[in-house]
Each structure stands twice: as structure tokens, then as C-alpha cells.
Write an enzyme that holds these catalytic residues in place. Structure first.
Site, PDB file in Angstrom:
ATOM      1  N   CYS A 133       0.771  -1.318  -0.099  1.00  0.00           N
ATOM      2  CA  CYS A 133      -0.074  -0.008   0.226  1.00  0.00           C
ATOM      3  C   CYS A 133       0.875   1.263   0.501  1.00  0.00           C
ATOM      4  CB  CYS A 133      -1.075   0.037   1.041  1.00  0.00           C
ATOM      5  SG  CYS A 133      -2.100  -1.165   1.324  1.00  0.00           S
TER       6      CYS A 133
ATOM      7  N   TRP B  78      -4.081  -2.583  -1.364  1.00  0.00           N
ATOM      8  CA  TRP B  78      -3.568  -3.243  -1.129  1.00  0.00           C
ATOM      9  C   TRP B  78      -4.054  -5.022  -0.871  1.00  0.00           C
ATOM     10  CZ3 TRP B  78      -0.793  -8.510   0.253  1.00  0.00           C
ATOM     11  CH2 TRP B  78      -1.231  -9.318  -1.355  1.00  0.00           C
TER      12      TRP B  78
ATOM     13  N   GLY C 270       0.061  -2.095   6.610  1.00  0.00           N
ATOM     14  CA  GLY C 270       0.691  -2.569   7.824  1.00  0.00           C
ATOM     15  C   GLY C 270      -1.372  -3.808   7.482  1.00  0.00           C
TER      16      GLY C 270
ATOM     17  N   GLU D  96       5.306 -14.433 -12.847  1.00  0.00           N
ATOM     18  CA  GLU D  96       5.111 -13.231 -12.313  1.00  0.00           C
ATOM     19  C   GLU D  96       4.830 -11.847 -13.371  1.00  0.00           C
ATOM     20  OE1 GLU D  96       8.208 -11.462  -8.692  1.00  0.00           O
ATOM     21  OE2 GLU D  96       9.135 -11.476 -10.723  1.00  0.00           O
TER      22      GLU D  96
ATOM     23  N   HIS E 210      13.770 -37.941 -11.466  1.00  0.00           N
ATOM     24  CA  HIS E 210      13.426 -38.456 -10.691  1.00  0.00           C
ATOM     25  C   HIS E 210      11.586 -38.170 -10.382  1.00  0.00           C
ATOM     26  CE1 HIS E 210      17.043 -39.831  -8.603  1.00  0.00           C
ATOM     27  NE2 HIS E 210      18.140 -38.232  -8.755  1.00  0.00           N
TER      28      HIS E 210
END
Length: 606
Positions: free
Chosen positions: A2, A76, A103, A490, A506
Site C-alpha cells: 500500500c 493492496w 500494515g 510474475e 526423479h
């Protein structure tokens, strides 16, 4: 993540705040909002909020939205969906308090339940609104006291800026775990979560520490602790001017920053090479030769791209200094109750210097008495201040969410650290000179790679139809594969996986088919034939291969040839064409390159 912007002075505030928000768009966000102290007869606080980009907010501003004090925010989402109601600023029940917050408030649910029981009606799903109501309900006298009283109830992280209708002459801000930077002007003051929003107006800044608050007035500021004790904070000059944050002649910041890497690496080397002793000067380490010889292990902590840079760095330190070294995600390290050895040197890596998981790991290590170095890009950042010493990578401002030049400079900085530790220990003068010569060749070789962009673009267009891609490499090549895989997913949203080439048989070979291309990292080193054998296994299963190598590879469908350096430094060069591959793949697919969906530049929450 943010973004916060605030201003108090004499200028019309809304245009300033919108400009600041636009400079913070690169951090990643899903909604935006503004609150101002309105001028005119009615006065009071006015807010405007909108889901989407800053331009959506700008289109919604009322015609009469004038004032000279205000705060703004890009959000965000953490608590509640991206929508108008959850966008910041948040206000209290009486509309007297407006608050923006970066936060996470960990005890928000408990506080919300308590306030609801007391009759408070919430307008959003956010944790932040809790704090707005706590401030609004405080009976303390000044705004500073109201904020301080409210913060006593908060558990979690915050960077906040607060307006109050009854205190039109000030903005109160506070920090705990999320950046808050004051900008000092001429009879005007600014605040932001990032200097990018400040440098077009002032280069004099004060960075708050955790547990610190500040009051901004048009002609003054003062800082103090959340307990009320005064602190002394002298302004520092920001290294980069506003032009450093502009796109210039490029269509995207990502392309600009990829193209800047030769100059960025040159900047990281400048003034640090010591030809007399075939070593480097790293005075900021605060680690003398006796202490360096006492290091028995190196542990590198980072997240995402920084973690991958740390993986390459760990290999360099083992090879050149012969100290056992490894890298680990900081987000995992801090939760597994690690054994903290007094003979271990810890290195915390972060572009922003504010990455919350890395910062929390640093704080836990310091609490346990460990020696911690920082390897960061932002001068004066939290990690830089909390560590015992470190290295600034000097990549310059990086605006695109997807890191490119900073990754390269981080790896170069690890090469410097490895050389420094190696020459203190057992690395010969000849090998020291060999590495220095290799470091000096890097800028020219990076330019050579970038000049081949047109060919890489054609390859990206050929492979852009893939739904998934495999990236493989051995030893030095494996972290390069991991970072390249991350870059592709991304910015292009194509699923990608990275594996050690030795692990193909593997399990991952089950995925190989014509629709699943493989990018193989194939340096000309002592594992060349092993890597060729892995490509044989892929071709036997009709897989397409794009190789990144020092010479054309017969088994590959296509090869990107890169110049050869010293074996320890080759990973730096082999990653750069894969940045261009990711960029041009995303461009072909029409992605929002600088602001990929769901992502943020500076991850300041857990």
C-alpha cells in the site's frame, strides 16, 4: 505494498496527492482514496475513494474539492475485497477522523467485536477502520494524545497518517513495521511511505523508526516516541532526483530497468576495487579481518528474487571464501525456531530494505545476539538501520514490480562480499585478480547481451503460446533457473517450474511433452556434458528446448548465446536474457508489465 501520501502547506492539495499516488502505483494496489481538510465556509473533512487505478479516483473527485491539507492512499487488499467501501481513507462514526494505514492489525477482530458491542457501526470489512474509530472515540485532549491512546490497543504493524476536523493545522503520523518518510519543504511538509512520492518536491527527508510518531505542520515538524518522549531527527538528502523515477524513452519501467543494468553494475563496482591487494573495499560491513576470519558459516535470508540472489551468493561465498554457506526464505526461517550460532554471519537481503519477513528475521536474530549484515538497495531503510553493517547495492530506483536490475546488482554485491571474505582467508592474489578482471568485464558483456534483444523478442513470440514451462540448471545454473521461472510467471502469468537438471529423472520428466517447453541453463563449465545429457532426456520425450549457453547447443531447438566470464560470475550474465524473454513474452500476451496482477513491489505485511 500500500502507498501513503500526505501534504500540509499552502498549495492546492488534491493535485499534489494524485501526483504522489501515481508515483506509488508501481508498488501494486487495487483501490485509492483521498481525504482533505476542506477550505471554505463549511470546512471539515471531505473524502473520495474508488476501486481501480488512480485515474478512476481522479475522475470521481467532486468539483469543489479544495484544501491545503490532505492524505491519500493506494490499497493492496488484505482484509476485505477490493471495492469503494474498503478503500482508504477510513473515517470514524462522526466523520471527524480520517486515517490511511499500511500494515495489518493482528487483533482487529477482537477490537471490532468490542466496538460493535459498544454500538459502533462499521462501514467496511477492513482492519484499518477499527483504528479510525478508536481515535475518534478517544477523550484525550490533543490529536497526538488521541492517536497515542488508540495505538496502545493495537497489535500488529502500521504506517499511518491521520487528519482530524478539530485539528486542521496538522497531520499526525506513526510507524511500527511499515515505512513512513517525512519530506521537509519550505513552509510545507510532506509524508509518504516511499521517497518516490517526495523527490519531485523535496530531497530533504526524515525516516521514522519503529515506535516513532511525528506531527507535521506547514512550517514545522517534530518527532517523538509513541510514549511521548521527544526524539531528534535531522533531515537527510535523498540520493536520486525525480528524473530517476521517470520512464524516459521506454514504454515500460521494466524495459528501462533491464536496459540500465550495465550502468547499475558499474555503479556497484565504482570505488570498491582494490587492485593493490586484489580485493575490494567494503567499509560499510563494520567487520574487521579478525572478525571475518572467525566466521564459520554464512546464512543468507531473503524473499522471492532476493532469496534467489542469496542462493547464488551462497555458492560464491563457498567457492571463493570456502565458508559453508546457504540461503533460506526469511519467511520460513523466522518461524522454525532456528539455532542461532555466534560464529555464523547472517546476511539479510531486500531491495526495499523494508520487506517485513526479512525485517522480522533481522529483529529476531539481533534479539538473540547474532551478527547481521544488510544487503539492500534503499539507503536509510529499516533493514539498513537495524543491521550491524552491510552493502548498498546501488542499483538506483527500481519502479517495476518485477525486479531486474536490483537482482543483478544484488548478485554482483555478493560477488564483492565473497571476494572480500576470500582474500581475508585463503583466496590467492591470482584468483582475486581473476575475479576482479571478470567483474570489470560485466558492464560491457551486459551491453552485448542487451544488443541481442531483437532475437530474444522473436524467441519470446515463438514460446508465448506455452501454458507451462520448465526451467532447469545444475549447481550455479539452478538459482538462475529459479529466478527466470519466477520472472516469467510474475509478468506473463504463464505457469513455470524450476528444477535442478539432475532431478529430472526423479519425477519432473513425467511433465515433458511438446506443449511443455524447457529452458535449460547450460554454462560452459565442468558440468557441461551433464547438462547436455539432461537435454538428451528431454528430446527423447519430444520436448522443446531453449538453451541459454556460451555456444550453440546441438540438442536445443534454439540457443541464446551469452558471453563467457569467470565461472563464478557467469550466473550474473545468464540471467539477463531470461529477463528479456519474460518481458517480451508478457508484451506478446498484452500483460500489464509494470503492475502485474495480485503483486506488490514492497511487501511490508506478512
Amino acid at each position: 505494498m500500500c502507498g501513503i501520501v500526505g501534504y500540509i502547506g499552502k498549495r492546492d492539495v488534491a493535485p499534489l496527492l494524485l501526483e504522489g499516488l501515481q508515483r506509488l502505483e508501481y508498488r501494486g494496489y487495487d483501490s485509492a482514496g483521498i481525504a482533505i481538510h476542506a477550505s471554505g465556509k463549511t470546512g471539515g473533512l471531505k473524502t473520495a475513494k474508488a476501486k481501480g487505478r488512480v485515474r478512476e479516483l481522479e475522475s470521481r473527485l467532486p468539483k469543489r474539492f479544495a484544501g491545503t491539507t490532505g492524505i491519500a492512499h493506494t490499497r493492496w487488499a488484505t482484509h476485505g475485497a477490493p471495492n469503494d467501501e474498503n478503500a482508504h481513507p477510513h473515517v470514524d462514526a462522526e466523520g471527524k477522523v480520517a486515517l490511511v494505514h499500511n500494515g495489518i492489525i493482528d487483533n482487529a477482530a477482537d477490537l471490532r467485536a468490542r466496538l460493535t458491542a459498544e454500538g459502533v457501526e462499521f462501514a467496511s470489512e477492513t482492519d484499518t477502520e477499527v483504528l479510525a474509530h478508536l481515535i475518534g472515540r478517544s477523550e484525550a485532549g490533543t490529536l497526538e494524545e488521541k492517536v497515542r491512546e488508540a495505538l496502545r490497543h493495537i497489535e500488529g504493524t502500521y504506517g499511518i497518517a491521520v487528519l482530524h476536523a478539530d485539528f486542521a493545522d496538522r497531520i499526525v503520523v506513526a510507524r511500527n513495521g511499515s515505512p513512513v518518510v517525512l519530506g521537509i519543504g519550505e513552509k510545507e511538509m510532506f509524508v509518504s511511505s516511499d521517497v518516490a512520492a517526495l523527490v519531485s518536491h523535496t530531497r530533504q527527508v526524515v525516516t521514522l523508526d519503529d515506535g516513532e510518531m511525528a506531527t507535521l505542520k506547514a512550517d514545522d515538524y517534530r518527532t517523538y516516541t509513541t510514549e511521548g518522549s521527544r526524539t531528534t531527527s535531522s533531515p537527510e538528502t535523498v540520493e536520486y532526483a525525480a528524473e530517476s523515477y521517470d520512464m524516459g524513452a521506454h514504454d515500460t519501467y521494466m524495459h528501462k530497468e533491464i536496459s540500465e543494468q550495465a550502468d547499475a553494475v558499474d555503479r556497484a563496482l565504482r570505488g570498491r576495487i582494490d587492485d593493490r591487494f586484489s580485493t575490494v573495499h567494503l567499509g560499510g560491513l563494520n567487520l574487521d579481518a579478525r572478525e571475518a576470519r572467525g566466521v564459520r558459516r554464512v546464512k543468507i535470508l531473503g524473499c522471492g528474487t532476493s532469496y534467489h540472489a542469496g542462493q547464488i551468493g551462497a555458492q560464491m561465498i563457498e567457492e571463493l571464501a570456502r565458508i559453508p554457506s546457504d540461503a533460506e526464505p526469511a519467511s520460513e526461517f523466522r518461524y522454525r525456531n532456528p539455532v542461532v550460532d555466534p560464529d555464523t554471519l547472517y546476511v539479510a537481503v531486500s531491495q526495499s530494505g523494508e520487506t517485513y519477513d526479512v525485517l522480522a528475521a533481522v529483529q529476531e536474530l539481533k534479539r538473540k545476539g547474532a551478527r547481521v549484515l544488510g544487503l539492500v538497495n534503499v539507503v536509510g531503510s529499516a533493514i539498513a538501520r537495524e543491521t550491524d553493517g552491510g552493502i548498498y547495492v546501488h542499483a538506483g530506483p527500481e519502479v517495476c514490480v518485477v525486479s531486474t536490475k536490483c537482482f543483478t546488482n544484488m548478485v554482483v554485491s555478493f560477488a564483492l562480499l565473497a571476494l572480500h571474505l576470500g582474500r581475508i582467508r585463503d583466496l590467492s592474489v591470482a584468483d582475486g585478480k581473476r575475479i576482479i578482471d571478470g567483474l570489470r568485464r560485466l558492464p560491457e558483456q551486459i551491453t552485448e547481451i542487451l544488443e541481442n534483444e531483437a532475437e530474444i523478442k522473436k524467441l519470446a513470440e515463438l514460446y508465448a503460446d506455452a501454458k507451462s514451462m520448465m526451467f532447469i540448471g545444475r549447481v550455479r545454473g539452478y538459482p538462475v533457473a529459479r529466478e527466470a521461472s519466477l520472472k516469467l510467471k510474475e509478468v506473463s502469468y504463464i505457469h513455470a517450474e524450476a528444477y535442478p537438471a539432475s532431478e529430472l529423472k526423479h519425477g519432473p520428466l513425467a511433465l515433458i511433452e511438446p506443449a511443455m517447453p524447457t529452458v535449460a541453463i547450460v554454462p560452459d563449465d565442468d558440468l557441461l556434458e551433464k547438462n547436455r545429457a539432461a537435454m538428451e532426456e528431454i528430446k527423447a520425450r519430444s520436448g522443446r528446448i531453449l538453451a541459454v549457453a556460451h555456444a550453440e547447443q546441438e540438442k536445443a531447438d534454439h540457443t541464446i548465446v551469452v558471453p563467457k566470464n569467470e565461472p563464478e560470475l557467469d550466473p550474473i550474465l545468464m540471467g539477463i536474457p531470461l529477463q528479456l524473454l519474460a518481458y517480451h513474452t508478457a508484451l506478446t500476451l498484452g500483460r500489464d508489465i509494470d503492475k502485474p496482477r495480485n503483486l506488490a513491489k514492497s511487501v511490508t505485511v506478512e
